[in-house]
Design a protein around this motif. Structure first.
Motif, mmCIF file in Angstrom:
data_model
loop_
_atom_site.group_PDB
_atom_site.id
_atom_site.type_symbol
_atom_site.label_atom_id
_atom_site.label_comp_id
_atom_site.label_asym_id
_atom_site.label_seq_id
_atom_site.Cartn_x
_atom_site.Cartn_y
_atom_site.Cartn_z
ATOM 1 N N GLN A 177 23.765 -48.395 6.958
ATOM 2 C CA GLN A 177 23.376 -47.982 5.611
ATOM 3 C C GLN A 177 24.090 -48.791 4.530
ATOM 4 O O GLN A 177 23.832 -48.589 3.348
ATOM 5 N N PHE A 178 25.008 -49.662 4.920
ATOM 6 C CA PHE A 178 25.733 -50.559 4.012
ATOM 7 C C PHE A 178 26.523 -49.789 2.958
ATOM 8 O O PHE A 178 26.797 -50.311 1.879
ATOM 9 N N ASP A 179 26.898 -48.546 3.264
ATOM 10 C CA ASP A 179 27.662 -47.726 2.326
ATOM 11 C C ASP A 179 29.130 -47.804 2.710
ATOM 12 O O ASP A 179 29.615 -47.029 3.540
ATOM 13 N N VAL A 180 29.850 -48.742 2.122
ATOM 14 C CA VAL A 180 31.250 -48.964 2.462
ATOM 15 C C VAL A 180 32.105 -47.774 2.046
ATOM 16 O O VAL A 180 33.011 -47.355 2.773
ATOM 17 N N GLY A 181 31.826 -47.187 0.885
ATOM 18 C CA GLY A 181 32.617 -46.058 0.410
ATOM 19 C C GLY A 181 32.484 -44.854 1.317
ATOM 20 O O GLY A 181 33.488 -44.237 1.709
ATOM 21 N N LEU A 182 31.252 -44.493 1.691
ATOM 22 C CA LEU A 182 31.031 -43.334 2.557
ATOM 23 C C LEU A 182 31.587 -43.587 3.952
ATOM 24 O O LEU A 182 32.191 -42.700 4.563
ATOM 25 N N ASP A 226 29.230 -53.159 -10.363
ATOM 26 C CA ASP A 226 30.442 -52.366 -10.517
ATOM 27 C C ASP A 226 30.557 -51.346 -9.396
ATOM 28 O O ASP A 226 29.567 -50.796 -8.914
ATOM 29 N N ASN A 227 31.791 -51.109 -8.994
ATOM 30 C CA ASN A 227 32.090 -50.105 -7.980
ATOM 31 C C ASN A 227 32.974 -49.039 -8.612
ATOM 32 O O ASN A 227 34.198 -49.096 -8.513
ATOM 33 N N PRO A 228 32.372 -48.069 -9.293
ATOM 34 C CA PRO A 228 33.169 -47.107 -10.069
ATOM 35 C C PRO A 228 33.983 -46.187 -9.159
ATOM 36 O O PRO A 228 33.623 -45.912 -8.011
ATOM 37 N N PHE A 229 35.076 -45.713 -9.708
ATOM 38 C CA PHE A 229 35.931 -44.744 -9.015
ATOM 39 C C PHE A 229 35.262 -43.371 -9.064
ATOM 40 O O PHE A 229 34.900 -42.870 -10.133
ATOM 41 N N VAL A 230 35.102 -42.740 -7.881
ATOM 42 C CA VAL A 230 34.410 -41.445 -7.812
ATOM 43 C C VAL A 230 35.290 -40.372 -7.185
ATOM 44 O O VAL A 230 34.820 -39.248 -6.956
ATOM 45 N N GLY A 231 36.532 -40.691 -6.888
ATOM 46 C CA GLY A 231 37.435 -39.683 -6.334
ATOM 47 C C GLY A 231 37.027 -39.231 -4.939
ATOM 48 O O GLY A 231 36.838 -40.051 -4.034
ATOM 49 N N PHE A 232 36.844 -37.923 -4.777
ATOM 50 C CA PHE A 232 36.532 -37.354 -3.466
ATOM 51 C C PHE A 232 35.026 -37.163 -3.256
ATOM 52 O O PHE A 232 34.625 -36.420 -2.357
ATOM 53 N N GLU A 233 34.218 -37.836 -4.043
ATOM 54 C CA GLU A 233 32.772 -37.662 -3.919
ATOM 55 C C GLU A 233 32.268 -38.111 -2.554
ATOM 56 O O GLU A 233 31.407 -37.456 -1.948
ATOM 57 N N ASN A 234 32.793 -39.230 -2.040
ATOM 58 C CA ASN A 234 32.359 -39.717 -0.725
ATOM 59 C C ASN A 234 32.726 -38.730 0.386
ATOM 60 O O ASN A 234 31.956 -38.558 1.337
ATOM 61 N N PHE A 280 38.822 -47.833 -0.735
ATOM 62 C CA PHE A 280 37.362 -47.951 -0.722
ATOM 63 C C PHE A 280 36.693 -46.579 -0.639
ATOM 64 O O PHE A 280 35.575 -46.400 -1.135
ATOM 65 N N SER A 281 37.375 -45.602 -0.004
ATOM 66 C CA SER A 281 36.778 -44.276 0.145
ATOM 67 C C SER A 281 36.681 -43.540 -1.186
ATOM 68 O O SER A 281 35.979 -42.528 -1.279
ATOM 69 N N THR A 282 37.355 -44.027 -2.193
ATOM 70 C CA THR A 282 37.300 -43.391 -3.524
ATOM 71 C C THR A 282 36.365 -44.135 -4.468
ATOM 72 O O THR A 282 36.312 -43.815 -5.657
ATOM 73 N N LEU A 283 35.619 -45.122 -3.961
ATOM 74 C CA LEU A 283 34.713 -45.912 -4.791
ATOM 75 C C LEU A 283 33.263 -45.666 -4.384
ATOM 76 O O LEU A 283 32.971 -45.362 -3.226
ATOM 77 N N ARG A 284 32.358 -45.810 -5.348
ATOM 78 C CA ARG A 284 30.929 -45.840 -5.029
ATOM 79 C C ARG A 284 30.592 -47.295 -4.714
ATOM 80 O O ARG A 284 30.276 -48.092 -5.589
#
Length: 290
Positions: free
Chosen positions: A256-261, A47-55, A35-39
């Protein structure tokens, strides 16, 4: 041959428990890492795109990260200082023979069995309340202005609450270690003219060093994840004054409901906790070998 067979049978019998425990730990950790690699924000379904280390980049650049990390370290060090020093002093006191010694030991250990949420509520409403709290009543009785602990000194208030809860644990471990000290050493030192202060620093304190390191290790692992006391009393405020890493992850995930962050923050917290635990275990190993 029989011994090897019995060992193989023992490994076979405990293998289901080991596999279950491994899955119990690795599945949540793996999902958090994924989940930490998804937006992944619950307010933006789809869609929950793959964002790598962005989070992770967002987490480290969050203005609340460094204050939360500092508060976490201050909280851990403050509680360790109070519980270690206070535990040694209480252990010395409870080791002396006096009337009602058994009852006193039970009362000293009792706070450790109080739930963190309950202890936080007691301190917030009955002790630190600036209007009806016990501390406010004492201040007015002395002709002083009541002090709003949770608003004016939030982090120090959290340290006091958590230290009160963990002080019995430190006292119990240190008292047990103190009772294992050979009384003949103290008697010989007293006969040689050593006073109470010298006996404490040259005999008792070195004997308690191993127990103190164990107390520091166990408490540090749990203190890095203090959460209930902050949620019940200050909600991380005012501002970020009492926000630690655990509460920051909670705020990002559930407020903040931000599961990825939030997942990225959880992974960072796990890594930091493991680094601290490994460092402390090495220190304890060296102390035990010495």
């Amino acid at each position: 041959m029989a011994t090897q067979a019995s060992r193989a049978a023992g490994r076979l019998m405990i293998s289901p428990a080991v596999i279950l425990l491994f899955l119990w730990m690795i599945v949540p950790l793996g999902m958090t890492l994924w989940f930490s690699t998804l937006r992944y924000n619950l307010l933006m379904p789809g869609d929950n795109p793959f964002v790598g280390f962005e989070n992770y980049q967002y987490f480290f650049t969050d203005p609340a990260f460094w204050p939360a990390l500092t508060n976490t370290l201050v909280l851990v060090l403050g509680v360790l200082a109070i519980t270690t020093i206070g535990g040694i002093l209480l252990a010395l006191l409870l080791d002396q023979p006096f009337w009602g010694q058994g009852l006193a030991r039970v009362l000293v250990i009792a706070p450790f069995f109080v739930m963190p949420t309950v202890s936080a509520l007691v301190w917030k409403n009955m002790l630190m309340n600036p209007v009806n709290g016990l501390f406010a009543w004492i201040a007015r009785a002395l002709g002083m202005q009541p002090f709003d602990w949770l608003a004016q000194a939030p982090l120090f208030s959290i340290i006091l609450i958590v230290a009160w809860q963990w002080l019995p644990f430190a006292t119990l471990i240190l008292l047990t270690a103190l009772q294992s000290l050979d009384s003949e050493q103290l008697e010989a030192a007293e006969m040689d003219g050593a006073g109470p202060v010298r006996r404490f620093f040259h005999i008792m304190l070195p004997h308690l060093s191993r127990a103190a390191t164990v107390v520091i290790l166990i408490q540090t692992i749990f203190l890095l994840s203090v959460f209930a006391e902050i949620l019940v009393t200050t909600n991380g405020g005012p501002g970020n004054a009492s926000t630690n890493l655990t509460y920051l992850v909670y705020a990002q995930s559930l407020l903040q409901f931000d599961v990825g962050l939030g997942s990225a923050g959880g992974i960072v917290a796990v890594i930091l906790a493991n680094i601290v635990a490994i460092f402390l275990m090495r220190m304890i190993g060296k102390n035990l070998e010495a």
